[in-house]
Design a protein around this motif. Sequence first.
Motif, PDB file in Angstrom:
ATOM      1  N   GLY A  98      25.554  -6.548 -33.168  1.00 45.22           N
ATOM      2  CA  GLY A  98      24.680  -7.628 -32.535  1.00 45.22           C
ATOM      3  C   GLY A  98      24.329  -8.759 -33.434  1.00 45.22           C
ATOM      4  O   GLY A  98      24.625  -8.669 -34.657  1.00 45.22           O
ATOM      5  N   THR A  99      23.832  -9.641 -32.980  1.00 48.66           N
ATOM      6  CA  THR A  99      23.250 -10.946 -33.885  1.00 48.66           C
ATOM      7  C   THR A  99      22.062 -11.247 -34.147  1.00 48.66           C
ATOM      8  O   THR A  99      21.568 -11.942 -34.762  1.00 48.66           O
ATOM      9  CB  THR A  99      24.307 -12.229 -33.324  1.00 48.66           C
ATOM     10  N   ALA A 122      10.123 -10.221 -30.902  1.00 56.42           N
ATOM     11  CA  ALA A 122      11.303 -10.402 -30.419  1.00 56.42           C
ATOM     12  C   ALA A 122      11.623 -10.339 -29.064  1.00 56.42           C
ATOM     13  O   ALA A 122      10.805  -9.456 -28.114  1.00 56.42           O
ATOM     14  CB  ALA A 122      12.165  -9.152 -31.092  1.00 56.42           C
ATOM     15  N   ASP A 123      12.537 -11.219 -28.716  1.00 50.60           N
ATOM     16  CA  ASP A 123      13.006 -11.257 -27.146  1.00 50.60           C
ATOM     17  C   ASP A 123      13.859 -10.288 -26.870  1.00 50.60           C
ATOM     18  O   ASP A 123      15.028  -9.914 -27.414  1.00 50.60           O
ATOM     19  CB  ASP A 123      13.794 -12.540 -27.157  1.00 50.60           C
ATOM     20  N   VAL A 124      13.230  -9.198 -25.967  1.00 50.64           N
ATOM     21  CA  VAL A 124      14.079  -7.994 -25.630  1.00 50.64           C
ATOM     22  C   VAL A 124      15.297  -8.252 -24.821  1.00 50.64           C
ATOM     23  O   VAL A 124      16.144  -7.498 -24.599  1.00 50.64           O
ATOM     24  CB  VAL A 124      13.196  -7.120 -24.838  1.00 50.64           C
ATOM     25  N   ASN A 125      15.271  -9.525 -24.272  1.00 52.74           N
ATOM     26  CA  ASN A 125      16.469  -9.936 -23.278  1.00 52.74           C
ATOM     27  C   ASN A 125      17.391 -11.140 -24.132  1.00 52.74           C
ATOM     28  O   ASN A 125      18.095 -11.768 -23.526  1.00 52.74           O
ATOM     29  CB  ASN A 125      16.196 -10.374 -22.005  1.00 52.74           C
ATOM     30  N   ALA A 126      17.225 -11.189 -25.402  1.00 51.91           N
ATOM     31  CA  ALA A 126      18.148 -12.144 -26.287  1.00 51.91           C
ATOM     32  C   ALA A 126      19.452 -11.754 -26.047  1.00 51.91           C
ATOM     33  O   ALA A 126      19.779 -10.680 -26.135  1.00 51.91           O
ATOM     34  CB  ALA A 126      17.634 -12.122 -27.712  1.00 51.91           C
ATOM     35  N   LEU A 127      20.200 -13.125 -25.813  1.00 51.37           N
ATOM     36  CA  LEU A 127      21.688 -12.839 -25.956  1.00 51.37           C
ATOM     37  C   LEU A 127      22.247 -13.130 -27.413  1.00 51.37           C
ATOM     38  O   LEU A 127      21.641 -13.595 -28.110  1.00 51.37           O
ATOM     39  CB  LEU A 127      22.208 -13.836 -25.155  1.00 51.37           C
ATOM     40  N   GLY A 131      26.424 -15.921 -26.477  1.00 50.07           N
ATOM     41  CA  GLY A 131      25.802 -15.848 -25.178  1.00 50.07           C
ATOM     42  C   GLY A 131      26.172 -14.719 -24.343  1.00 50.07           C
ATOM     43  O   GLY A 131      25.799 -14.558 -23.196  1.00 50.07           O
ATOM     44  N   GLU A 132      26.788 -13.399 -24.997  1.00 49.72           N
ATOM     45  CA  GLU A 132      26.999 -12.109 -24.238  1.00 49.72           C
ATOM     46  C   GLU A 132      26.374 -11.268 -24.901  1.00 49.72           C
ATOM     47  O   GLU A 132      26.351 -11.301 -26.076  1.00 49.72           O
ATOM     48  CB  GLU A 132      28.401 -12.175 -24.053  1.00 49.72           C
ATOM     49  N   GLY A 133      25.757 -10.237 -24.312  1.00 51.85           N
ATOM     50  CA  GLY A 133      25.293  -8.907 -24.902  1.00 51.85           C
ATOM     51  C   GLY A 133      23.879  -9.014 -25.245  1.00 51.85           C
ATOM     52  O   GLY A 133      23.564  -9.733 -26.057  1.00 51.85           O
ATOM     53  N   GLY A 137      22.245  -3.401 -23.918  1.00 50.43           N
ATOM     54  CA  GLY A 137      23.704  -3.450 -23.820  1.00 50.43           C
ATOM     55  C   GLY A 137      24.106  -2.529 -25.151  1.00 50.43           C
ATOM     56  O   GLY A 137      25.103  -1.897 -25.217  1.00 50.43           O
ATOM     57  N   GLU A 138      23.588  -2.960 -26.270  1.00 49.67           N
ATOM     58  CA  GLU A 138      24.023  -2.363 -27.763  1.00 49.67           C
ATOM     59  C   GLU A 138      23.628  -0.648 -27.692  1.00 49.67           C
ATOM     60  O   GLU A 138      24.251   0.231 -28.161  1.00 49.67           O
ATOM     61  CB  GLU A 138      23.053  -2.891 -28.961  1.00 49.67           C
TER      62      GLU A 138
END
Length: 158
Positions: A98-99, A122-127, A131-133, A137-138
């Motif tokens: 992840g990034t 931290a943004d729990v829904n950060a992409l 722009g994906e993931g 999802g990780e």
Amino acid sequence: MILDSGKEGEGNDGREESLDLAYTLVVEEKAFFRAVKNGDLAAVRELLSKEPELAHAVDEDKSTGLHYAAWKGHATVIDALVDAGADIHAHNENWHWGTTPLHGAAHGNHALAAAALIKHGADVNALKSNGEGRPLGETKIHRATAAAKVLKAAGAVE
């Protein structure tokens, strides 16, 4: 090492000092990343006190100390880095885990690290930067159930 000719202004146009400073910063940056990865909070704090800009240091894939602290699960180091000004939303170019730092904590199943990052905003829904993931999802990749619980409790979606 600063070279000194013994005579002020003779043979020294500032390049030696610049090289010495650059060398010192590279050495301290390596020591900083090593301390972060090892979870050595005392060393991290000491290095940050000497060189506060280390909180913003990046490696070859643009990972910060915060990325490594998250990926390795060092929650107390995360707290120290954020307190020193580290960017909680920084993106790297590491597509494996992840990034953002939160993607890294999620991928590594580090619930306490994820909780520390969330506590700091931290943004729990950060992409990912492509722009994906999202972080949740990780957690599926390695069945990271402990981190998934923390993320879901904070409102994360896939």
